[in-house]
Design an enzyme around this catalytic site. Structure first.
Site, PDB file in Angstrom:
ATOM      1  N   ASP A  63       0.846  -1.188   0.000  1.00 50.91           N
ATOM      2  CA  ASP A  63       0.000   0.000   0.000  1.00 50.91           C
ATOM      3  C   ASP A  63       0.886   1.243   0.000  1.00 50.91           C
ATOM      4  O   ASP A  63       1.979   1.217  -0.581  1.00 50.91           O
ATOM      5  CB  ASP A  63      -0.917  -0.046   1.227  1.00 50.91           C
ATOM      6  CG  ASP A  63      -2.271   0.582   0.975  1.00 50.91           C
ATOM      7  OD1 ASP A  63      -2.316   1.817   0.844  1.00 50.91           O
ATOM      8  OD2 ASP A  63      -3.283  -0.153   0.914  1.00 50.91           O
ATOM      9  N   HIS A  96      -3.523   5.908   3.883  1.00 46.98           N
ATOM     10  CA  HIS A  96      -4.287   4.769   3.382  1.00 46.98           C
ATOM     11  C   HIS A  96      -3.686   3.454   3.840  1.00 46.98           C
ATOM     12  O   HIS A  96      -4.406   2.557   4.309  1.00 46.98           O
ATOM     13  CB  HIS A  96      -4.382   4.809   1.863  1.00 46.98           C
ATOM     14  CG  HIS A  96      -5.344   3.801   1.299  1.00 46.98           C
ATOM     15  ND1 HIS A  96      -4.962   2.539   0.937  1.00 46.98           N
ATOM     16  CD2 HIS A  96      -6.681   3.884   1.062  1.00 46.98           C
ATOM     17  CE1 HIS A  96      -6.016   1.870   0.485  1.00 46.98           C
ATOM     18  NE2 HIS A  96      -7.065   2.661   0.554  1.00 46.98           N
ATOM     19  N   ASN A 203     -13.694   0.055  -7.359  1.00 52.33           N
ATOM     20  CA  ASN A 203     -14.712   0.978  -6.860  1.00 52.33           C
ATOM     21  C   ASN A 203     -15.429   1.763  -7.953  1.00 52.33           C
ATOM     22  O   ASN A 203     -15.966   2.828  -7.687  1.00 52.33           O
ATOM     23  CB  ASN A 203     -14.065   1.995  -5.905  1.00 52.33           C
ATOM     24  CG  ASN A 203     -13.681   1.383  -4.573  1.00 52.33           C
ATOM     25  OD1 ASN A 203     -13.890   0.203  -4.340  1.00 52.33           O
ATOM     26  ND2 ASN A 203     -13.101   2.184  -3.711  1.00 52.33           N
ATOM     27  N   SER A 267     -11.477  -1.272  -0.670  1.00 53.83           N
ATOM     28  CA  SER A 267     -10.191  -1.389   0.014  1.00 53.83           C
ATOM     29  C   SER A 267     -10.378  -1.929   1.422  1.00 53.83           C
ATOM     30  O   SER A 267      -9.693  -2.857   1.861  1.00 53.83           O
ATOM     31  CB  SER A 267      -9.502  -0.020   0.086  1.00 53.83           C
ATOM     32  OG  SER A 267      -8.974   0.356  -1.146  1.00 53.83           O
TER      33      SER A 267
END
Length: 382
Positions: A63, A96, A203, A267
């Site tokens: 990430d 994130h 998404n 996520s």
């Protein structure tokens, strides 16, 4: 302060802005964060934790990097390389990545650990590998040549450094709509090393609904998102590579500093399923990646009528059911015992009759063989 959590490298479609829970990490803020974690009940984690909390398992979080100093992640994070900046100090992290790590292995804090974010596998260890930057990072405008292969290199690094689970809550970047040979080879390499790979399905389900990588690579557990009522979120991609769905709306998790944020996205759902995989790997370390995936898919609720759908996959993830399925898959094959002595006045059971008939036949054959041998001896003696 109001802001939106944006999954890495994805165009996020949220139902509306959500508030960040900024604070100093004190007991009051920690209690508010814990109270907002509706996914703990939805995934039936209290039941699952009676069996496993992820002890002994390393989950690689590929990430934007994980902040090891967040109150809910202290002592849980191993800092791996920053593959976005090979010449840097390797210590980069972003909000994130920290958020995803909190959902996987958050340990909570404050008031005896009763506050803060609890991850799905709170006893697991996170290996932070930075493979991308936050969407708002100005350095994204000056991409380095090696960035395209950062994910592939991150997967291989994780597999070579003991990761039992690899979590990838990202996708949709340059080339990600088509995938790459380097990434697909890295995925197969990691599976061959025994790692379970999990990724967010994407998404843009309410618009382009494109195939998203790394979720679409064979062998990767692709995860979509559902809301509090178990309905598939509008933004969650609907594709035939979706394995399961998990909570992905109004999710409270760790923010980059010592605060918290509420956000939507596949996520978050993927990170939670990576946590379930860690629970299974801890309880049943010898299960293959395929069987871990099978346990997660078979251990679901709200299963589609036909057994599968591109929206729900195999159903809504359930940690307790997944562990039950894993125990079934891990159990040695049971050989049925021979029938015991028969008691009573009733007829012989069919299985008992077959055994008795076989024994009688064996006696007859042996008797005939003895008679023949006796006659042969007489002939030889005359």
């Amino acid at each position: 302060m109001r802001r939106i959590t944006v999954p890495v490298l994805l165009t996020v479609l949220l139902s509306g802005p959500v508030p960040a829970l900024a604070g100093d990490g004190g007991d009051e803020m920690a209690a508010a964060a814990r109270a907002g974690q509706w996914q703990l009940g939805a995934l039936r984690l209290p039941d699952a934790w009676r069996t496993s909390k992820g002890e002994g398992v390393t989950v690689a979080v590929l990430d934007t990097g994980v902040n090891p100093g967040h109150p809910d992640l202290r002592g849980a994070v191993i800092e791996g390389p920053d593959l976005t900046d090979p010449g840097g100090d390797g210590r980069g992290w972003g909000p994130h990545g920290t958020a995803m790590a909190g959902l996987i292995a958050g340990r909570g804090h404050g008031d005896g650990g009763k506050g803060g974010v609890l991850g799905v596998a709170p006893a697991a260890t996170v290996l932070s590998i930075r493979v991308t930057l936050e969407n708002g990072d100005p350095r994204r405008a000056h991409r380095q040549p090696g960035w395209r292969d950062a994910l592939a290199r991150g997967i291989r690094y994780a597999a070579d450094h003991g990761a039992g689970v690899i979590s990838m809550s990202l996708g949709g970047g340059s080339g990600a709509w088509e995938g790459s040979a380097a990434e697909e080879e890295a995925v197969q390499y990691a599976i061959g090393k025994g790692a379970v790979l999990v990724a967010s399905s994407g998404n843009d389900g309410a618009s382009a609904n494109r195939k998203n990588f790394p979720a679409a690579y064979p062998g990767v557990i692709a995860v979509g998102a559902v809301d509090r009522r178990g309905r598939v979120a509008r933004f969650s991609n609907r594709q035939d590579y979706v394995s399961v769905v998990a909570p992905g709306t109004d999710i409270v998790t760790a923010d980059g500093g010592d605060s918290y944020v509420v956000g939507d996205g596949t996520s978050s759902a993927a990170a939670m399923v990576a946590g379930i995989a860690a629970l299974i790997r801890s309880a049943h370390p010898h299960l293959s990646p395929y069987h871990v995936r099978l346990a997660i898919e078979e251990g679901t609720r709200r299963r589609p009528c036909d057994g599968y759908s591109p929206a729900y996959g195999h159903g809504v993830a359930d940690a307790a059911l997944a562990l039950r399925e894993a125990a079934r898959l891990a159990a040695p094959a049971v050989v049925p015992p021979l029938p015991g002595p028969y008691f009573g006045d009733g007829p012989y059971p069919a299985s008992r009759t077959a055994v008795v008939a076989g024994m009688v036949l064996l006696v007859v054959v042996m008797s005939g063989w003895v008679v023949l041998r006796s006659r042969e001896r007489r002939r030889d003696s005359t």
